[in-house]
Scaffold this motif. Structure first.
Motif, PDB file in Angstrom:
ATOM      1  N   THR A   4       0.868  -1.177   0.000  1.00  0.00           N
ATOM      2  CA  THR A   4       0.000   0.000   0.000  1.00  0.00           C
ATOM      3  C   THR A   4       0.905   1.227   0.000  1.00  0.00           C
ATOM      4  O   THR A   4       1.807   1.328   0.842  1.00  0.00           O
ATOM      5  CB  THR A   4      -0.901   0.015   1.241  1.00  0.00           C
ATOM      6  N   HIS A   6       1.194   5.377   0.099  1.00  0.00           N
ATOM      7  CA  HIS A   6       0.595   6.684   0.334  1.00  0.00           C
ATOM      8  C   HIS A   6       1.568   7.750  -0.170  1.00  0.00           C
ATOM      9  O   HIS A   6       2.751   7.748   0.207  1.00  0.00           O
ATOM     10  CB  HIS A   6       0.335   6.900   1.823  1.00  0.00           C
ATOM     11  N   THR A   7       1.098   8.651  -1.008  1.00  0.00           N
ATOM     12  CA  THR A   7       1.933   9.698  -1.589  1.00  0.00           C
ATOM     13  C   THR A   7       1.551  11.037  -0.965  1.00  0.00           C
ATOM     14  O   THR A   7       0.370  11.398  -0.920  1.00  0.00           O
ATOM     15  CB  THR A   7       1.741   9.759  -3.106  1.00  0.00           C
ATOM     16  N   TYR A  18       6.774   9.438   0.934  1.00  0.00           N
ATOM     17  CA  TYR A  18       6.013   8.203   0.767  1.00  0.00           C
ATOM     18  C   TYR A  18       5.928   7.427   2.076  1.00  0.00           C
ATOM     19  O   TYR A  18       6.912   7.340   2.823  1.00  0.00           O
ATOM     20  CB  TYR A  18       6.673   7.316  -0.289  1.00  0.00           C
ATOM     21  N   LEU A  55      -1.107  10.409   9.426  1.00  0.00           N
ATOM     22  CA  LEU A  55      -1.534   9.504   8.363  1.00  0.00           C
ATOM     23  C   LEU A  55      -1.205   8.061   8.734  1.00  0.00           C
ATOM     24  O   LEU A  55      -2.049   7.156   8.586  1.00  0.00           O
ATOM     25  CB  LEU A  55      -0.852   9.889   7.046  1.00  0.00           C
ATOM     26  N   HIS A  59      -3.998   4.706   9.922  1.00  0.00           N
ATOM     27  CA  HIS A  59      -4.081   3.382   9.301  1.00  0.00           C
ATOM     28  C   HIS A  59      -3.544   2.278  10.208  1.00  0.00           C
ATOM     29  O   HIS A  59      -3.469   1.121   9.793  1.00  0.00           O
ATOM     30  CB  HIS A  59      -3.309   3.387   7.978  1.00  0.00           C
TER      31      HIS A  59
END
Length: 295
Positions: A4, A6-7, A18, A55, A59
């Motif tokens: 997975t 994330h940018t 990242y 972030l 998650h």
């Protein structure tokens, strides 16, 4: 299994950051995180780094490594701050990692900025060898040596994704400068060709994006096939000598990066500030050319 990804774009320095995570274990790494530095007010803040932490927490990720692609000259790394912040919230200490050629870069800029040798000892927790592999949960990541922009430059391959740092830019931007100490346009050409030799569907995630004349929004990745077809500096058929001549001539006319001096002094220390003055301030060396009569 693919990661997975994330940018997170940092518009002040046009940097892509990242978070790359294993979808089953939720172990994750952070690549090329940024500290906010305002040269006008001479202040450093952790707003962008805190956004990365939020972030990751949202998650449920456990950050297992903090990864640098090279000693950046255009932004200050947040790796050391993130390492301390993660420990403060009860996560294990995440090692700060970079390529093994960082030692030569530290020697070069240690001399330039008069950094004491002991300030460069143990600034990174792990130095990757070329082609070294490591785990991100159930994923296997591989280190690619991609010199040219800088001698210590590496990328990270995770599944069918490569986090290239500044070894290749998006097709309408092309390539990075090679005029830093021990930068090498010929080495960069070879690094770019190494990336272009990967399977066509692999994704190449870049370290920066500079959309030409605001013609589009920043883009984190394109495929190898798109780079082969459209990269304006090194397409599949671009001769080496043509690129080396153009890149060398182009670099002669470039100004130095806006944050060059503070960035390098922090980044060769792995994100640590120069020794504090005791009042919460750090002092950077600023090399200035002066007339002979003032020496």
């Amino acid at each position: 299994m693919e990661p997975t990804v994330h940018t997170v774009f940092h518009p002040q320095t046009s940097t892509w950051q990242y978070i790359v995570a294993c979808p089953t274990t939720r172990n994750a790494v952070i690549i090329d995180p940024v500290l906010d530095f305002d040269p006008a007010s001479l202040t450093v803040s952790t707003r962008s780094a805190d956004d990365l932490l939020e972030l990751a927490a949202s998650h449920g990720y456990k950050i297992v490594r903090l990864l640098e692609t090279h000693a950046h000259a255009d932004h200050l790394t947040a790796a050391y701050y993130l390492q301390k912040a993660l420990v403060a919230v009860g996560q294990p200490r995440a090692p700060i990692c970079i390529g093994q050629q960082i030692r030569s870069v530290q020697e070069t800029f240690g001399r330039k900025y008069r950094i004491l040798p002991e300030e460069l000892n143990d600034t990174f927790d792990h130095l990757f060898a070329d082609e070294e592999t490591f785990a991100i949960g159930n994923l296997t990541a591989k280190v690619l040596h991609l010199p040219g922009h800088t001698p210590d430059h590496i990328g990270y391959m995770v599944g069918e994704n490569v986090f290239t740092g500044d070894s290749i830019f998006n097709p309408d931007v092309g390539s990075a400068r090679c005029d830093f100490p021990d930068g090498d346009a010929r080495a960069l050409y070879k690094s770019m060709k190494k990336l272009l030799s990967l399977p066509s569907h692999y994704r190449l995630y870049t370290g920066h994006d500079y959309p030409p004349a605001s013609s589009r929004d920043p883009v984190a990745f394109v495929t190898v096939a798109e780079q082969r077809e459209r990269n304006k500096h090194v397409r599949g058929d671009t001769p080496e000598e043509q690129f080396v001549q153009w890149r060398t001539e182009r670099d002669r006319g470039l100004n130095e990066p806006r944050l060059l001096h503070p960035a390098l002094q922090v980044n060769v220390r792995g994100g640590r500030m120069p020794r504090l003055a005791g009042d919460g301030r750090a002092f950077f060396q600023l090399p200035v050319q002066v007339p002979a009569l003032l020496e």
